[in-house]
Design a protein around this motif. Structure first.
Motif, PDB file in Angstrom:
ATOM      1  N   SER A  86       0.807  -1.226  -0.343  1.00 48.55           N
ATOM      2  CA  SER A  86      -0.066  -0.124  -0.231  1.00 48.55           C
ATOM      3  C   SER A  86       0.564   1.386   0.300  1.00 48.55           C
ATOM      4  O   SER A  86       2.054   1.195   0.246  1.00 48.55           O
ATOM      5  CB  SER A  86      -0.951  -0.146   0.718  1.00 48.55           C
ATOM      6  N   ILE A  88       0.946   5.344   0.758  1.00 43.33           N
ATOM      7  CA  ILE A  88       0.607   6.285   1.782  1.00 43.33           C
ATOM      8  C   ILE A  88       0.790   7.500   1.132  1.00 43.33           C
ATOM      9  O   ILE A  88       2.754   8.509   2.056  1.00 43.33           O
ATOM     10  CB  ILE A  88       0.719   6.423   3.177  1.00 43.33           C
ATOM     11  N   GLY A 109      -4.141   7.283   1.117  1.00 43.56           N
ATOM     12  CA  GLY A 109      -4.181   8.134   1.918  1.00 43.56           C
ATOM     13  C   GLY A 109      -3.414   9.200   1.900  1.00 43.56           C
ATOM     14  O   GLY A 109      -2.299   9.093   1.292  1.00 43.56           O
ATOM     15  N   LEU A 111      -0.951  11.847   4.604  1.00 40.30           N
ATOM     16  CA  LEU A 111      -0.373  11.784   6.130  1.00 40.30           C
ATOM     17  C   LEU A 111       0.594  12.604   6.427  1.00 40.30           C
ATOM     18  O   LEU A 111       1.301  13.104   5.398  1.00 40.30           O
ATOM     19  CB  LEU A 111       0.029  10.743   7.076  1.00 40.30           C
ATOM     20  N   GLU A 123      -4.275   2.788  11.250  1.00 40.05           N
ATOM     21  CA  GLU A 123      -5.962   3.042  10.890  1.00 40.05           C
ATOM     22  C   GLU A 123      -5.708   3.349   9.314  1.00 40.05           C
ATOM     23  O   GLU A 123      -7.172   2.775   8.909  1.00 40.05           O
ATOM     24  CB  GLU A 123      -5.778   4.876  11.121  1.00 40.05           C
ATOM     25  N   LEU A 124      -4.824   3.654   8.449  1.00 36.12           N
ATOM     26  CA  LEU A 124      -4.700   3.935   6.996  1.00 36.12           C
ATOM     27  C   LEU A 124      -5.117   2.794   6.447  1.00 36.12           C
ATOM     28  O   LEU A 124      -5.771   2.217   5.241  1.00 36.12           O
ATOM     29  CB  LEU A 124      -4.111   5.229   6.440  1.00 36.12           C
ATOM     30  N   ASP A 128      -8.097   0.680   4.076  1.00 38.38           N
ATOM     31  CA  ASP A 128      -7.958   0.319   2.568  1.00 38.38           C
ATOM     32  C   ASP A 128      -9.073   0.923   1.540  1.00 38.38           C
ATOM     33  O   ASP A 128     -10.212  -0.572   1.929  1.00 38.38           O
ATOM     34  CB  ASP A 128      -7.326  -0.402   2.344  1.00 38.38           C
ATOM     35  N   PRO A 133      -8.867   8.446  -0.998  1.00 35.75           N
ATOM     36  CA  PRO A 133      -8.060   8.229   0.211  1.00 35.75           C
ATOM     37  C   PRO A 133      -8.692   8.394   1.519  1.00 35.75           C
ATOM     38  O   PRO A 133     -10.125   8.890   1.791  1.00 35.75           O
ATOM     39  CB  PRO A 133      -7.284   9.223   0.119  1.00 35.75           C
ATOM     40  N   VAL A 134      -8.220   7.936   2.568  1.00 40.33           N
ATOM     41  CA  VAL A 134      -8.508   7.935   4.418  1.00 40.33           C
ATOM     42  C   VAL A 134      -8.012   9.828   4.570  1.00 40.33           C
ATOM     43  O   VAL A 134      -6.992   9.642   4.573  1.00 40.33           O
ATOM     44  CB  VAL A 134      -7.927   6.438   4.639  1.00 40.33           C
ATOM     45  N   ARG A 135      -9.105  10.090   5.541  1.00 39.76           N
ATOM     46  CA  ARG A 135      -8.610  11.645   6.245  1.00 39.76           C
ATOM     47  C   ARG A 135      -8.108  11.040   7.199  1.00 39.76           C
ATOM     48  O   ARG A 135      -8.776  10.725   7.825  1.00 39.76           O
ATOM     49  CB  ARG A 135      -9.426  12.507   5.409  1.00 39.76           C
ATOM     50  N   THR A 136      -6.139  11.800   7.538  1.00 33.84           N
ATOM     51  CA  THR A 136      -6.710  11.978   8.995  1.00 33.84           C
ATOM     52  C   THR A 136      -6.519  13.188   9.512  1.00 33.84           C
ATOM     53  O   THR A 136      -6.281  14.416   8.412  1.00 33.84           O
ATOM     54  CB  THR A 136      -5.419  11.149   9.581  1.00 33.84           C
TER      55      THR A 136
END
Length: 136
Positions: A86, A88, A109, A111, A123-124, A128, A133-136
């Motif tokens: 993956s 990031i 995502g 970071l 967390e990302l 998945d 994308p996962v937002r943080t």
């Protein structure tokens, strides 16, 4: 597939052209249980190391000096031998500065470098959802 901490340590490749950041991130992530298996400062070096080391996750700086982290992310995700890795995206810039490019990226995502931690990475990885994308 979510990463399972009971199976093995997460293997990470860092890609950034800032050596002090790489060293600080390596120390931080190792202390938090992530196995930093390598570091690269160029796209070519990152591709070579990713093929060789087959990390679970590759952290790619958006701005690699004269190279684009977005282009490298595309190359990494299109590499058949890296299908289980993956990607990031990371940056000192605000996510808002690159929102459209991050959204169009195949990375899982983004970071901020100031928020980099094993917990944020996990967390990302657990979130998945393909190209979103996962937002943080």
């Amino acid at each position: 597939m979510a990463w399972n901490p009971w199976v093995m340590a997460l293997r990470c490749l860092l890609v950034d052209d800032n050596e002090p950041f790489i060293e600080a991130a390596r120390v931080l992530l190792r202390r938090q249980g992530i196995d930093v298996v390598g570091a690269a400062s160029t796209g070519a070096e990152a591709l070579r190391l990713a093929r060789e080391l087959r990390p679970d996750v590759v952290l790619v700086d958006i701005d690699l000096g004269g190279e684009s982290g977005f282009e490298l992310t595309l190359q990494l995700t299109q590499e058949p031998s890296l299908a289980s890795s993956s990607v990031i995206l990371i940056s000192t810039h605000s996510e808002a500065d690159f929102a459209d490019l991050i959204g169009a990226s195949p990375a899982i995502g983004f970071l901020s470098k100031s928020q980099l931690s094993a917990e944020a990475i996990h967390e990302l990885l657990g979130g998945d959802r393909g190209n979103e994308p996962v937002r943080t």
